[in-house]
Design a protein around this motif. Structure first.
Motif, PDB file in Angstrom:
ATOM      1  N   GLY A 282      -8.164 -11.072 -33.269  1.00 40.38           N
ATOM      2  CA  GLY A 282      -8.481 -10.252 -31.207  1.00 40.38           C
ATOM      3  C   GLY A 282      -7.758  -9.937 -30.326  1.00 40.38           C
ATOM      4  N   LEU A 283      -7.144  -9.142 -29.759  1.00 42.12           N
ATOM      5  CA  LEU A 283      -6.438  -9.043 -29.071  1.00 42.12           C
ATOM      6  C   LEU A 283      -7.046  -8.442 -27.885  1.00 42.12           C
ATOM      7  CD1 LEU A 283      -3.759  -6.137 -30.589  1.00 42.12           C
ATOM      8  CD2 LEU A 283      -4.010  -8.592 -30.008  1.00 42.12           C
ATOM      9  N   HIS A 284      -7.261  -9.462 -27.157  1.00 42.39           N
ATOM     10  CA  HIS A 284      -7.587 -10.126 -26.079  1.00 42.39           C
ATOM     11  C   HIS A 284      -6.293 -10.933 -24.939  1.00 42.39           C
ATOM     12  CE1 HIS A 284     -11.643  -9.196 -27.146  1.00 42.39           C
ATOM     13  NE2 HIS A 284     -11.364 -10.137 -28.096  1.00 42.39           N
ATOM     14  N   GLU A 285      -6.895 -10.656 -23.015  1.00 41.52           N
ATOM     15  CA  GLU A 285      -5.803 -10.888 -22.729  1.00 41.52           C
ATOM     16  C   GLU A 285      -5.934 -12.085 -22.400  1.00 41.52           C
ATOM     17  OE1 GLU A 285      -4.708 -10.559 -18.112  1.00 41.52           O
ATOM     18  OE2 GLU A 285      -5.081  -9.095 -18.988  1.00 41.52           O
ATOM     19  N   ARG A 286      -7.745 -12.638 -22.855  1.00 43.09           N
ATOM     20  CA  ARG A 286      -8.453 -13.788 -21.940  1.00 43.09           C
ATOM     21  C   ARG A 286      -7.846 -15.256 -23.168  1.00 43.09           C
ATOM     22  NH1 ARG A 286     -15.055 -13.930 -23.577  1.00 43.09           N
ATOM     23  NH2 ARG A 286     -14.171 -16.415 -22.352  1.00 43.09           N
ATOM     24  N   TYR A 287      -7.831 -13.893 -24.464  1.00 39.13           N
ATOM     25  CA  TYR A 287      -6.654 -15.170 -25.215  1.00 39.13           C
ATOM     26  C   TYR A 287      -5.455 -15.693 -25.617  1.00 39.13           C
ATOM     27  CZ  TYR A 287     -10.916 -13.513 -27.997  1.00 39.13           C
ATOM     28  OH  TYR A 287     -12.422 -13.813 -28.645  1.00 39.13           O
ATOM     29  N   GLY A 288      -4.703 -15.424 -24.493  1.00 40.67           N
ATOM     30  CA  GLY A 288      -3.308 -15.324 -24.042  1.00 40.67           C
ATOM     31  C   GLY A 288      -2.081 -14.403 -24.697  1.00 40.67           C
TER      32      GLY A 288
ATOM     33  N   THR B 212      -8.244 -23.416 -21.018  1.00 40.37           N
ATOM     34  CA  THR B 212      -9.078 -23.782 -20.062  1.00 40.37           C
ATOM     35  C   THR B 212     -10.147 -22.926 -20.162  1.00 40.37           C
ATOM     36  OG1 THR B 212      -7.752 -21.359 -19.395  1.00 40.37           O
ATOM     37  CG2 THR B 212      -6.834 -23.260 -18.756  1.00 40.37           C
ATOM     38  N   GLU B 213     -10.784 -22.406 -21.211  1.00 41.38           N
ATOM     39  CA  GLU B 213     -11.796 -21.568 -21.533  1.00 41.38           C
ATOM     40  C   GLU B 213     -12.678 -22.234 -22.128  1.00 41.38           C
ATOM     41  OE1 GLU B 213     -12.806 -18.786 -20.723  1.00 41.38           O
ATOM     42  OE2 GLU B 213     -11.127 -17.151 -20.595  1.00 41.38           O
ATOM     43  N   GLU B 214     -14.045 -23.073 -21.704  1.00 45.24           N
ATOM     44  CA  GLU B 214     -15.034 -23.728 -21.358  1.00 45.24           C
ATOM     45  C   GLU B 214     -14.894 -23.856 -23.112  1.00 45.24           C
ATOM     46  OE1 GLU B 214     -19.036 -25.749 -20.159  1.00 45.24           O
ATOM     47  OE2 GLU B 214     -18.324 -23.636 -20.392  1.00 45.24           O
ATOM     48  N   PHE B 215     -15.637 -22.502 -23.652  1.00 44.51           N
ATOM     49  CA  PHE B 215     -16.201 -22.357 -25.164  1.00 44.51           C
ATOM     50  C   PHE B 215     -14.987 -22.923 -26.284  1.00 44.51           C
ATOM     51  CE2 PHE B 215     -12.657 -18.628 -24.500  1.00 44.51           C
ATOM     52  CZ  PHE B 215     -11.953 -18.633 -25.612  1.00 44.51           C
TER      53      PHE B 215
ATOM     54  N   LEU C 113      -5.596 -26.994 -28.139  1.00 43.13           N
ATOM     55  CA  LEU C 113      -7.007 -26.797 -27.795  1.00 43.13           C
ATOM     56  C   LEU C 113      -7.760 -28.015 -27.307  1.00 43.13           C
ATOM     57  CD1 LEU C 113      -7.700 -23.449 -30.249  1.00 43.13           C
ATOM     58  CD2 LEU C 113      -7.571 -23.654 -27.466  1.00 43.13           C
ATOM     59  N   PRO C 114      -9.010 -28.111 -26.586  1.00 42.76           N
ATOM     60  CA  PRO C 114      -9.932 -29.509 -26.779  1.00 42.76           C
ATOM     61  C   PRO C 114     -10.573 -29.680 -27.976  1.00 42.76           C
ATOM     62  CG  PRO C 114      -9.506 -28.163 -24.122  1.00 42.76           C
ATOM     63  CD  PRO C 114      -9.333 -27.587 -26.178  1.00 42.76           C
ATOM     64  N   GLY C 115     -11.361 -28.550 -28.994  1.00 39.81           N
ATOM     65  CA  GLY C 115     -11.906 -28.697 -30.132  1.00 39.81           C
ATOM     66  C   GLY C 115     -10.513 -29.305 -31.326  1.00 39.81           C
TER      67      GLY C 115
END
Length: 223
Positions: free
Chosen positions: A54-60, A129-132, A156-158
């Motif tokens: 996925g090309l999302h800014e929120r994905y870095g 940083t994203e909670e998900f 990633l935390p997970g």
């Protein structure tokens, strides 16, 4: 319960039922697929950094692209596959600004896998940083690792710590931090990069293959 991450247990398993954590699985048949070093003459003189998803800014993705532009190397390329809201800015701005950035659009999985096998480095720049991210494990990390091409990603935390020895990691999640890490990893000898990909592939094929993971579910059911 079969959870993707340990953090899901605390959020969901209020009655303390038996559970296991399973981030995902890989097809054991990938053991027969050639990994790193399967590059053809077309890409032999280029070092390809690849992102597929996925090309999302929120994905870095924006941070990654801006970090890549800071690299002085003429022989490196950043290849991106997928779709999302960042595509317009990517194609209309960054691809025009730096010809080393190549957007391939949406292609089938077979094409992506072949590209991963030919790449120098596979990248997942997703911020921590994203909670998900506490409740997810990117399937692309598994796909990257089983290809035999080295992977560079974030903590990633997970993601369990058992993965750390088999991957390169972005510790500083800024444009400068990403750029510094890219320079550091690209300075590694080819032999070291290839070995990193090799041991990552061996790890997921041994510990995360479809047969092993299915047995874990069956053992859980029989408790």
């Amino acid at each position: 319960y079969v959870f993707l991450t340990e953090q899901m247990n605390a959020a969901v398993n209020l009655k303390k039922r038996p559970y296991i954590v399973m981030e995902g699985l890989v097809d054991e048949k990938m053991a027969d697929v050639m990994g790193a070093n399967s590059r053809d003459a077309e890409t032999a003189n280029e070092r390809i950094l690849l992102y597929a998803g996925g090309l999302h800014e929120r994905y870095g993705l924006k941070t990654l692209v801006e970090a890549f532009i800071k690299l002085p190397n003429d022989d490196v390329r950043l290849h991106l596959y997928g779709n999302g809201p960042f595509v317009d800015e990517l194609t209309n701005n960054y691809c025009r600004k730096d010809e080393r950035i190549v957007y391939h659009g949406v292609v089938n999985n077979e094409t992506v896998v072949k590209a991963e096998l030919k790449a120098t480095l596979l990248i997942n720049p997703r911020p921590t940083t994203e909670e998900f991210t506490q409740y997810s494990f990117p399937s692309k990390n598994m796909e990257y690792m089983v290809s035999g091409t080295p992977i560079l990603t974030t903590k990633l935390p997970g993601m369990p710590e058992e993965y750390y020895p088999y991957i390169y990691i972005f510790d500083n999640e800024t444009v400068e931090g990403y750029a510094d890490t890219l320079k550091y990893v690209l300075s590694k000898p080819n032999e070291e990069l290839q070995n990193k990909g090799k041991v990552a592939k061996e790890f997921v094929l041994q510990k995360k293959n479809n047969i092993f993971q299915t047995k874990r579910i069956m053992d859980l059911i029989q408790l």
